[in-house]
Design a protein around this motif. Structure first.
Motif, short mmCIF file in Angstrom:
data_model
loop_
_atom_site.label_atom_id
_atom_site.label_comp_id
_atom_site.label_asym_id
_atom_site.label_seq_id
_atom_site.Cartn_x
_atom_site.Cartn_y
_atom_site.Cartn_z
N HIS A 14 0.83 -1.19 0.00
CA HIS A 14 0.00 0.00 0.00
C HIS A 14 0.87 1.25 0.00
O HIS A 14 1.94 1.27 0.61
N LEU A 15 0.42 2.27 -0.68
CA LEU A 15 1.11 3.55 -0.74
C LEU A 15 0.09 4.68 -0.67
O LEU A 15 -1.07 4.49 -1.05
N GLU A 16 0.54 5.83 -0.24
CA GLU A 16 -0.28 7.03 -0.33
C GLU A 16 0.48 8.07 -1.14
O GLU A 16 1.68 8.28 -0.94
N ARG A 28 -4.87 6.50 -1.82
CA ARG A 28 -4.25 5.25 -1.39
C ARG A 28 -4.22 4.25 -2.54
O ARG A 28 -5.24 4.03 -3.20
N ARG A 49 -2.97 13.26 -4.97
CA ARG A 49 -3.82 13.05 -6.15
C ARG A 49 -3.32 13.84 -7.36
O ARG A 49 -3.23 13.30 -8.46
N TRP A 78 5.75 -1.09 0.05
CA TRP A 78 5.66 -1.56 -1.35
C TRP A 78 6.92 -2.37 -1.60
O TRP A 78 7.93 -1.85 -2.06
N SER A 83 -10.79 12.00 -1.77
CA SER A 83 -9.72 11.82 -0.79
C SER A 83 -8.39 12.29 -1.37
O SER A 83 -8.14 12.13 -2.57
N GLY A 127 -7.67 4.40 -4.90
CA GLY A 127 -8.89 4.95 -4.34
C GLY A 127 -10.01 3.93 -4.52
O GLY A 127 -9.89 2.78 -4.11
N GLU A 159 -3.38 0.25 -3.38
CA GLU A 159 -3.26 -1.05 -2.72
C GLU A 159 -3.17 -2.15 -3.76
O GLU A 159 -3.74 -2.05 -4.84
N ALA A 177 5.91 9.34 -2.37
CA ALA A 177 4.98 8.33 -1.87
C ALA A 177 5.43 7.85 -0.49
O ALA A 177 6.61 7.95 -0.15
N SER A 178 4.48 7.34 0.28
CA SER A 178 4.81 6.75 1.57
C SER A 178 3.97 5.50 1.76
O SER A 178 2.85 5.42 1.28
N GLY A 179 4.55 4.52 2.45
CA GLY A 179 3.83 3.27 2.69
C GLY A 179 4.74 2.08 2.57
O GLY A 179 5.97 2.18 2.70
#
Length: 211
Positions: A14-16, A92, A19, A67, A88, A103, A94, A63-65
């Motif tokens: 997962h990453l965030e 996110r 947008r 992976w 949002s 999303g 995934e 990006a953060s998360g």
């Protein structure tokens, strides 16, 4: 002399990302690829950036998360996406059940686990453990870790080298060289057994259509 270089598994990658940055990245790739292209896009995490690459072109965004590998998707599935959902931000990403979810959107994908080992830390890891990890893994392997692993190891190595320097200054009147202080401290750093590579998230890759 510096003798350390600076610098629980989850169910899915997962990453965030922001947008607007993702929208611009897809727009950039659309400009360099033919509308009828059957090429694949590969999504990887490198130095805290999501890299989206195709043959002859790539773009990267912050990006953060977590992976721990790469995702391959059809350019025909991903590039036609227009403006991404605005409900949002950040968005996110995934990987789950053989699909890349952005999303509320979902496209088929193929997950390939990275060969880089994944380091797991306990809560409040002690200094000797962090230093043992710094010796067991390369700087590149540490930099590619998710979460705060690289930051914690980097801070530990900085602190350790400072401690060695301070002790050396205190012992300098006795003619004790800094290398001797370093070697003494090293004897108290435990050997670390490298973590095995993790399997890809969510078991098998699946193909399919729809969200």
């Amino acid at each position: 002399m510096k003798f350390w270089h600076s610098q629980g598994s989850v169910d899915m990658a997962h990453l965030e990302v922001q947008r607007d940055e993702l929208t611009q990245a897809l727009r950039t790739l659309r400009r360099v690829m033919k509308p009828t292209s059957h090429e694949e896009l590969v999504l990887t995490l490198e130095n805290k950036q999501l890299v989206i690459a195709c043959v002859g072109a790539s773009t990267a965004i912050n990006a953060s998360g977590r992976w721990t590998g790469s995702v391959t998707v059809s350019s025909r599935s991903l590039l036609p996406l227009g403006r991404l959902p605005s409900d949002s931000d950040p968005i996110r990403l995934e990987v789950q059940d053989g699909r890349l979810r952005i999303g509320k959107l979902s496209v088929p994908c193929k997950w390939n686990e990275s060969e880089d080992p994944q380091i797991e830390l306990p809560l409040n890891p002690p200094l000797p453990l962090l230093l043992s990890l710094a010796r067991a893994y390369s700087a590149t392997e540490i930099a590619n870790q998710s979460g705060d692993v690289a930051k914690l190891i980097g801070s530990a190595t900085t602190r350790a080298n400072q401690i060695v320097s301070d002790v050396h200054r205190s012992l300098a009147p006795f003619g004790i060289p800094k290398d001797a202080v370093t070697e003494f401290v090293e004897t108290y750093i435990p050997e670390h057994k490298r973590e095995p590579n993790r399997s890809r998230p969510d078991a098998d890759e699946k193909d399919g259509s729809g969200s």
